[in-house]
Every structure is written in C-alpha cells, then in structure tokens.
Design a protein around this motif. Structure first.
Motif, PDB file in Angstrom:
ATOM      1  N   LYS A 156       0.833  -1.209   0.000  1.00 41.83           N
ATOM      2  CA  LYS A 156       0.000   0.000   0.000  1.00 41.83           C
ATOM      3  C   LYS A 156       0.865   1.256   0.000  1.00 41.83           C
ATOM      4  O   LYS A 156       0.559   2.245  -0.669  1.00 41.83           O
ATOM      5  CB  LYS A 156      -0.917  -0.011   1.218  1.00 41.83           C
ATOM      6  CG  LYS A 156      -1.939  -1.132   1.212  1.00 41.83           C
ATOM      7  CD  LYS A 156      -2.748  -1.138   2.502  1.00 41.83           C
ATOM      8  CE  LYS A 156      -3.717  -2.313   2.543  1.00 41.83           C
ATOM      9  NZ  LYS A 156      -4.469  -2.358   3.826  1.00 41.83           N
ATOM     10  N   TRP A 160       1.598   4.728  -3.132  1.00 35.51           N
ATOM     11  CA  TRP A 160       1.667   6.176  -2.947  1.00 35.51           C
ATOM     12  C   TRP A 160       2.999   6.754  -3.426  1.00 35.51           C
ATOM     13  O   TRP A 160       3.116   7.975  -3.615  1.00 35.51           O
ATOM     14  CB  TRP A 160       1.459   6.523  -1.471  1.00 35.51           C
ATOM     15  CG  TRP A 160       0.066   6.277  -0.987  1.00 35.51           C
ATOM     16  CD1 TRP A 160      -0.403   5.187  -0.314  1.00 35.51           C
ATOM     17  CD2 TRP A 160      -1.057   7.155  -1.135  1.00 35.51           C
ATOM     18  NE1 TRP A 160      -1.735   5.328  -0.033  1.00 35.51           N
ATOM     19  CE2 TRP A 160      -2.169   6.526  -0.527  1.00 35.51           C
ATOM     20  CE3 TRP A 160      -1.232   8.408  -1.722  1.00 35.51           C
ATOM     21  CZ2 TRP A 160      -3.434   7.105  -0.488  1.00 35.51           C
ATOM     22  CZ3 TRP A 160      -2.488   8.995  -1.681  1.00 35.51           C
ATOM     23  CH2 TRP A 160      -3.579   8.348  -1.077  1.00 35.51           C
ATOM     24  N   PHE A 214       1.010   5.771   5.160  1.00 32.19           N
ATOM     25  CA  PHE A 214       0.585   6.150   3.822  1.00 32.19           C
ATOM     26  C   PHE A 214       0.715   7.654   3.624  1.00 32.19           C
ATOM     27  O   PHE A 214       1.010   8.144   2.535  1.00 32.19           O
ATOM     28  CB  PHE A 214      -0.865   5.711   3.580  1.00 32.19           C
ATOM     29  CG  PHE A 214      -1.082   4.249   3.867  1.00 32.19           C
ATOM     30  CD1 PHE A 214      -0.213   3.298   3.382  1.00 32.19           C
ATOM     31  CD2 PHE A 214      -2.145   3.835   4.653  1.00 32.19           C
ATOM     32  CE1 PHE A 214      -0.395   1.951   3.655  1.00 32.19           C
ATOM     33  CE2 PHE A 214      -2.330   2.495   4.934  1.00 32.19           C
ATOM     34  CZ  PHE A 214      -1.467   1.551   4.441  1.00 32.19           C
ATOM     35  N   LEU A 218       2.849   9.590   0.766  1.00 30.40           N
ATOM     36  CA  LEU A 218       2.282  10.669  -0.031  1.00 30.40           C
ATOM     37  C   LEU A 218       3.166  11.885   0.031  1.00 30.40           C
ATOM     38  O   LEU A 218       3.246  12.652  -0.918  1.00 30.40           O
ATOM     39  CB  LEU A 218       0.871  11.005   0.467  1.00 30.40           C
ATOM     40  CG  LEU A 218       0.080  12.052  -0.320  1.00 30.40           C
ATOM     41  CD1 LEU A 218      -0.135  11.582  -1.746  1.00 30.40           C
ATOM     42  CD2 LEU A 218      -1.252  12.322   0.350  1.00 30.40           C
TER      43      LEU A 218
END
Length: 341
Positions: A156, A160, A214, A218
């Motif tokens: 995951k 990003w 996450f 980002l």
C-alpha cells in the motif's frame, strides 16, 4: 645538432603546457587551490543530496513513532523502491555528468540541451516497467516468505510512491544539467524549499490527518525472513537510513569531482583532471574518518531519532560498528565510481 634538438623539445614542452597537457606537481598550494574549486560545487551538492535523502528519512522518523509495524512496512517498501527504482534512475542519470561535463568544458553548449531532453525521455520510459514491478511487490515478498502483514502494508505504501518515481526521473537530469555548469544556486533554493515543505506536509498527513505510513509515502530487505520480522526490519531500516543519509556527503564530493574532471577533460587539461581526482580522494578520507568516529561515539542515542522502542535502540547500538565499516567502504566506492566514464 644537439642544441637544436634541445630547443625543439623545450618548445614542444612549452606548447604542451599551454594546452594543459604539461605536468604540474601535486604540491600543497596546488592541493589547496583544487580544494577551493571542488568545495564550491561539493558543499552545495552535499546539501542538495541530503535534502533528497531527508525526504525518505523524515518520513521514517515520523512513522517510526507510530509503532514497529508502521516502521517495518515503511522501511521495507522504501528499501525495495530505492533499490529497484530510485537508485536505478539515479545511476542512469549519472551518465550525464560525463557527457554534459565534457560538452560544457569543450564549449559545445548546444549538446547540453539535446542530452538533457534525451535523458528525461529515457528515464521516464524506464519508469513504466518499474511501475509494473512495484505493483507486484506484495506478492513477491509473500512468495519468498516475507511476513504477510508487513508485505501488504508495504504494498500500500509503494502505491503512494509511484508519482514520486516519475518526478524523480525528471529531477535527476535537471540536477546534472545545473551541476556540470556549476550553477548551484537554483539547486540550493529548490532543495531548501522542498525540505521545508516536506517536514510540514509529512507531519500534517501522518499525525493530523491520521494517514500513518501512507501519509509519509504521499509526502515524498528480506529482513522479514528473520525470527522477529517487525523488530529486525525496524533495526535494519534505522541502519540503512543512516547509511543512505551519510552517503550523501561522499556523493556530493564525487559529483563535484566528476564535474571538475569532465570539464577539464573537455577542455583538454588531463593534468588538472588528475589533480582533482587526488584532491577528492584525500578529502573523502578525512570526511570518512570524522563522520564514522562521530557515528560510533553517538551510537547510544541516535536510534531514538527513529523509534521510541528500547529494543530497537539497543539493537541499533550493537549494529553501529558494522554501520561505520559499511560507511567507510561506501564512501570510497561512491567517490571512485563517478570516474567510470
């Protein structure tokens, strides 16, 4: 007859020295003068390289305080992406140091534009197969026995990071373009602005918006096979992040030396290029000794920068001597590798 030959040899040596092919002794004044030239490029480039590494390190520092799972999954994703993506693009872009540096030294300025556009196109093209590889990362890790939970979280996080891959492909040729011309001020300004913005946005996304690791992704190793994957991956992430960050110093020295050598070779001054090589090797020896000793002296505390876990900090302290040895080896290897072209 002998006098005539002696005069001819003298004239040839004088002409060669004017063309930059004469031999200049590597004396202390010559060394000091070359240090000034290299430092003019090396000092800013160290900061520029540090700012790029800090984007990942700051993310790890903030995520590490969320727990071992967040730190381990983020660390393994960053390591995988660095080896298979960012490092690959960086290595491809270093060809510009030789090509653009010699073109600039030979005053063939038109070639600089052609080379930078070609480099950007090639690096962006290389991003597409890398994207497919990154998308398959969770399944690859699980297949080789990695902890499933860490693998899923790392996958995951990697999603990003995909936009950063394409941005990096554009950034590196631009950095080389300015570097070979010794145009350091634009790089310094952009590096300062980026690092300041990253600290704020990373803190906001990780802690205020609750995006966790996450949010850290980002804003910008097979250790799971070990008995305690969360702990071992966390420890390795601290060690590898420390190594990669400190590697920015010899990397900056190597970039400056590469610029000096390629410029001088392009201007047909091989002796000046030789002096630049010896100077940067001496500077690297001093830098490596100072940094490795400082790291060894602070081994009891620097683990707290990345994690509050006492167990993680203890293991980092045990690993510190090995990290110092790796730092010494990497420093010399990093500087010498820039002369391959």
């Amino acid at each position: 007859m002998e006098d005539t030959e002696s005069i001819e040899k003298g004239l040839l040596l004088e002409a060669a020295s004017k063309q930059g092919d004469g031999f200049t002794a590597f004396t202390f004044p010559v060394f000091c003068e070359e240090v000034k030239r290299i430092s003019y490029v090396a000092a800013p480039m160290v900061f520029v390289n540090l700012s790029q590494y800090f984007l990942q390190v700051i993310s790890l520092m903030m995520v590490g305080h969320l727990g071992e799972l967040a730190l381990s999954s983020t660390a393994i994703a960053v390591s995988f992406c660095a080896v298979t993506g960012f490092s690959l693009l960086y290595g491809m872009s270093t060809a510009m140091e030789t090509l653009c540096g010699q073109a600039y030294g030979a005053q063939q300025y038109q070639k600089l534009g052609i080379l930078i556009y070609t480099a950007i196109f090639c690096l962006i093209l290389a991003c597409f197969p890398l994207t497919l590889l990154w998308l398959c990362m969770p399944k690859m890790f699980i297949a080789i026995g990695q902890d499933p939970l860490i693998s899923q979280e790392a996958g995951k996080f990697t999603l990003w990071l995909l936009p950063a891959l394409f941005a990096y492909a554009t950034l590196q040729p631009l950095v080389r373009f300015f570097q070979v011309q010794s145009l350091i001020f634009p790089l310094l300004v952009s590096a300062c602005a980026t690092i300041c913005f990253h600290i704020f946005i990373c803190w906001t996304l990780v802690f205020k918006f609750g995006l966790g690791n996450f949010g850290a992704a980002l804003s910008i190793v097979l250790s799971g096979l070990l008995p305690n994957p969360k702990l071992e991956t966390s420890v390795l992430s601290v060690c590898l992040s420390t190594l990669s960050t400190l590697y920015a110093i010899p990397e900056g020295l190597g970039a400056a030396a590469s610029t000096r050598v390629s410029n001088e070779l392009g201007a047909r001054n091989p002796n000046a290029a030789r002096i630049a090589v010896w100077t940067v090797m001496i500077l690297t020896a001093f830098e490596t000794a100072i940094v490795s000793l400082a790291l060894l002296a602070s081994r009891n505390v620097f683990g707290y920068i990345f994690s509050n876990e006492e167990e993680v900090v203890d293991y980092v302290r045990i690993m510190a001597p090995l990290v110092c040895l790796c730092l010494i080896w990497n420093s010399f290897e990093g500087v010498l590798s820039v002369f391959h072209g």
